[in-house]
Design an enzyme around this catalytic site. Structure first.
Site, PDB file in Angstrom:
ATOM      1  N   LYS A  40       8.910 -17.705  -9.822  1.00 32.28           N
ATOM      2  CA  LYS A  40       8.165 -16.620 -10.463  1.00 32.28           C
ATOM      3  C   LYS A  40       7.001 -17.206 -11.285  1.00 32.28           C
ATOM      4  CE  LYS A  40       8.579 -12.963 -13.820  1.00 32.28           C
ATOM      5  NZ  LYS A  40       9.224 -12.611 -15.060  1.00 32.28           N
ATOM      6  N   PRO A  63      -2.515 -11.582  10.499  1.00 29.38           N
ATOM      7  CA  PRO A  63      -2.749 -11.349  11.931  1.00 29.38           C
ATOM      8  C   PRO A  63      -2.940  -9.857  12.179  1.00 29.38           C
ATOM      9  CG  PRO A  63      -0.434 -11.857  11.506  1.00 29.38           C
ATOM     10  CD  PRO A  63      -1.168 -12.099  10.224  1.00 29.38           C
ATOM     11  N   ASP A  64      -3.786  -9.522  13.116  1.00 32.28           N
ATOM     12  CA  ASP A  64      -3.989  -8.110  13.473  1.00 32.28           C
ATOM     13  C   ASP A  64      -3.049  -7.788  14.635  1.00 32.28           C
ATOM     14  OD1 ASP A  64      -4.896  -5.662  14.565  1.00 32.28           O
ATOM     15  OD2 ASP A  64      -6.796  -5.943  13.507  1.00 32.28           O
ATOM     16  N   ASN A  68       0.860  -1.197   0.000  1.00 31.55           N
ATOM     17  CA  ASN A  68       0.000   0.000   0.000  1.00 31.55           C
ATOM     18  C   ASN A  68       0.892   1.240   0.000  1.00 31.55           C
ATOM     19  OD1 ASN A  68       0.532   0.872   2.817  1.00 31.55           O
ATOM     20  ND2 ASN A  68      -0.332  -1.136   3.263  1.00 31.55           N
ATOM     21  N   LYS A  91     -10.908  -3.522  18.509  1.00 28.48           N
ATOM     22  CA  LYS A  91      -9.519  -3.990  18.635  1.00 28.48           C
ATOM     23  C   LYS A  91      -9.066  -4.035  20.089  1.00 28.48           C
ATOM     24  CE  LYS A  91      -8.265  -2.950  13.987  1.00 28.48           C
ATOM     25  NZ  LYS A  91      -7.194  -3.284  13.049  1.00 28.48           N
ATOM     26  N   PHE A 144      -4.038   3.486  15.042  1.00 29.54           N
ATOM     27  CA  PHE A 144      -4.395   4.508  14.061  1.00 29.54           C
ATOM     28  C   PHE A 144      -5.546   3.964  13.222  1.00 29.54           C
ATOM     29  CE2 PHE A 144      -1.556   8.207  13.566  1.00 29.54           C
ATOM     30  CZ  PHE A 144      -0.757   7.978  14.676  1.00 29.54           C
ATOM     31  N   ASP A 188      -4.008  -6.048   5.078  1.00 29.54           N
ATOM     32  CA  ASP A 188      -5.017  -6.888   5.725  1.00 29.54           C
ATOM     33  C   ASP A 188      -4.923  -8.339   5.256  1.00 29.54           C
ATOM     34  OD1 ASP A 188      -6.331  -4.983   7.367  1.00 29.54           O
ATOM     35  OD2 ASP A 188      -7.174  -4.068   5.560  1.00 29.54           O
TER      36      ASP A 188
HETATM   37  N1  CTP Z   1      -3.483  -3.023  12.193  1.00 26.04           N
HETATM   38  C1  CTP Z   1      -2.638  -4.004  12.614  1.00 26.04           C
HETATM   39  N2  CTP Z   1      -2.607  -5.207  11.985  1.00 26.04           N
HETATM   40  C2  CTP Z   1      -3.421  -5.443  10.925  1.00 26.04           C
HETATM   41  C3  CTP Z   1      -4.284  -4.429  10.470  1.00 26.04           C
HETATM   42  C4  CTP Z   1      -4.284  -3.233  11.116  1.00 26.04           C
HETATM   43  O1  CTP Z   1      -1.897  -3.797  13.581  1.00 26.04           O
HETATM   44  N3  CTP Z   1      -3.356  -6.622  10.334  1.00 26.04           N
HETATM   45  C5  CTP Z   1      -3.520  -1.751  12.929  1.00 26.04           C
HETATM   46  C6  CTP Z   1      -2.951  -0.561  12.205  1.00 26.04           C
HETATM   47  O2  CTP Z   1      -1.578  -0.404  12.493  1.00 26.04           O
HETATM   48  C7  CTP Z   1      -3.771   0.569  12.810  1.00 26.04           C
HETATM   49  C8  CTP Z   1      -5.092  -0.087  13.114  1.00 26.04           C
HETATM   50  O3  CTP Z   1      -4.858  -1.465  13.166  1.00 26.04           O
HETATM   51  O4  CTP Z   1      -3.234   1.003  14.046  1.00 26.04           O
HETATM   52  C9  CTP Z   1      -6.206   0.182  12.160  1.00 26.04           C
HETATM   53  O5  CTP Z   1      -5.826  -0.039  10.838  1.00 26.04           O
HETATM   54  P1  CTP Z   1      -6.870   0.143   9.673  1.00 26.04           P
HETATM   55  O6  CTP Z   1      -6.208  -0.259   8.407  1.00 26.04           O
HETATM   56  O7  CTP Z   1      -7.493   1.488   9.755  1.00 26.04           O
HETATM   57  O8  CTP Z   1      -7.975  -0.890  10.107  1.00 26.04           O
HETATM   58  P2  CTP Z   1      -8.342  -2.315   9.642  1.00 26.04           P
HETATM   59  O9  CTP Z   1      -8.047  -3.277  10.715  1.00 26.04           O
HETATM   60  O10 CTP Z   1      -7.742  -2.588   8.319  1.00 26.04           O
HETATM   61  O11 CTP Z   1      -9.924  -2.185   9.550  1.00 26.04           O
HETATM   62  P3  CTP Z   1     -10.880  -1.929   8.289  1.00 26.04           P
HETATM   63  O12 CTP Z   1     -10.706  -3.114   7.420  1.00 26.04           O
HETATM   64  O13 CTP Z   1     -12.213  -1.797   8.921  1.00 26.04           O
HETATM   65  O14 CTP Z   1     -10.407  -0.633   7.671  1.00 26.04           O
END
Ligand code: CTP
Length: 401
Positions: A287, A305-306, A209, A343, A325, A277
């Site tokens: 490749k 993983p989040d 991204n 979260k 954020f 995500d």
């Molecule tokens: N984040 C994270 N790990 C992920 C996704 C997000 O740690 N796999 C954290 C980002 O660093 C940020 C927060 O989660 O602090 C929110 O990120 P954002 O992209 O806005 O949210 P998403 O979890 O992607 O939610 P949505 O799909 O609803 O936008």
């Protein structure tokens, strides 16, 4: 904090010298006595007259001036200061200092002083990034000097990148830190995530991204400048490592999570990274080739993983303050509020990253801070200033515990 403090400001050559005139005013507004030394280069950009008028002191320029030496020897100039500030610090002056050269008044003073020295580099991006300059900066930091900046942005030379002198108020804050010894986060450990993640498709391709990492890097630097011991877990980026911070470079979300977990325990976690995500299920080992059918390959994605959620929901060693954020393109505050709940983090910094805002990759940010107590709408600020304000808020939070 600066009231009655004596600051010796060395202005070396660079277009940023015009900001030093404002710096003199800001320091004096706070009650500091400011005495200035102009290098030959500095005098090409600002006149001794304007410096003298603003500082209300004589301006010192010449090492071999009988007049200056009889009224104020160069050793006395340093002895009679509480802090030396070099703003702007040119590549040339930094090189002289790193080498211990003393061939003009500024470099002689700097070699002769036993006072704390703060330097604010300002130069063209390529000069800043040159290995020689980076080597000199490391030498100066190892010698115990303190750096502030440079910031990112449009440079007077028409290029964009690192090299812009920190703003006068940021330099004032750094002076206050050095003189007041105010390190409210000393003894606190912080983990900051920053930048994008790259998720491999095959050995040569990836999903990513547009995150630049500017905001996360600035937060890591701001926390460190308040005394925190900071680990910055950084996705691929083109930024200089912030001073005083341990950087762990990673590529994927899985690596980012592992690096965060390996950096625990921590008091503070700030997740500013734009973590992908999804990653590609079953990264190809070779490749991927076109098969001649004209049909593109189907990419199956699996959720990453989040990291924010994982850190927020840790048992036992959860950081006591977890900040996320929320990058949103619509209903910014509403989405961010529910994201905070979902979260489990303590604070959420919400920002609008919609097309046209220029936040992703840009230098400014307009954020809303969402805490259990409510919502604060912050004015549009440079990302460095958002970072400084957030670090201050974090320090106040721990101060009021
Ligand atoms: N984040 C994270 N790990 C992920 C996704 C997000 O740690 N796999 C954290 C980002 O660093 C940020 C927060 O989660 O602090 C929110 O990120 P954002 O992209 O806005 O949210 P998403 O979890 O992607 O939610 P949505 O799909 O609803 O936008």
């Amino acid at each position: 904090m600066l009231n009655g403090k004596r600051i010796l400001l060395i202005i070396s050559g660079g277009i940023a010298a015009y900001k030093s005139l404002d710096l003199i005013r800001r320091l004096k507004e706070r009650g500091a006595n400011v005495r200035c030394v102009l290098t030959a280069g500095g005098a090409q950009f600002v006149t001794p007259l304007s410096v003298a008028a603003l500082s209300e002191e004589a301006v010192y320029q010449d090492l071999f001036s009988l007049k200056d030496e009889s009224e104020m020897g160069h050793i006395r100039l340093s002895r009679e200061a509480d802090l030396l500030v070099i703003a702007p610090a040119s590549a040339d002056l930094m090189a002289k200092m790193a080498a211990g050269l003393a061939d003009d008044l500024a470099s002689t003073l700097l070699l002769a002083t036993d006072k704390p020295v703060l330097f604010a580099p300002a130069m063209n991006t390529r000069m800043w990034e040159h290995p020689a300059t980076q080597r000199n900066v490391r030498t100066l930091l190892d010698d115990g000097l303190t750096a502030i900046g440079p910031g990112q942005g449009d440079l007077a030379c028409g290029e964009v990148g690192a090299g812009r002198m920190s703003e006068p108020l940021e330099i004032v804050a750094a002076c206050e830190n050095l003189l007041g010894g105010e390190m409210p986060l000393r003894g606190r450990r912080a983990i900051v995530t920053s930048g994008p993640t790259y998720e491999a498709i095959d050995p040569v391709r990836y999903l990513a991204n547009r995150s630049s990492g500017k905001q996360g890097h600035a937060i890591a630097g701001a926390l460190a400048s308040l005394g925190a011991e900071v680990v910055l877990v950084a996705g691929p980026n083109n930024l200089a490592d912030p001073g005083g911070v341990t950087v762990r470079d990673i590529e994927s979300a899985a690596q980012m999570l592992a690096a965060c977990e390996a950096s625990l325990p921590a008091d503070i976690a700030v997740c500013a990274a734009a973590v992908a995500d999804w990653r590609v299920a079953g990264e190809a080992e070779q490749k991927m080739k076109k098969d001649g059918s004209g049909q593109p390959p189907a990419l199956a994605l699996v959720e990453n993983p989040d990291i924010l959620k994982t850190l927020s929901q840790l048992n036992g060693n959860r950081p006591s303050l977890v900040v996320g954020f929320a990058a949103e393109t619509e209903k910014v505050v509403d989405h961010a509020k529910s994201k905070r709940q979902r979260k489990g983090c303590d604070w959420m910094v919400a920002n609008d990253v919609g097309a046209g805002t220029g936040v992703m990759g840009g230098d400014e940010n307009t954020v809303h801070l969402i805490t259990a107590q409510g919502i604060e709408d912050w004015p549009t600020m440079a990302k460095d200033a958002v970072a400084a304000a957030l670090a201050k808020r974090i320090a106040d939070h721990f101060g009021s515990e």
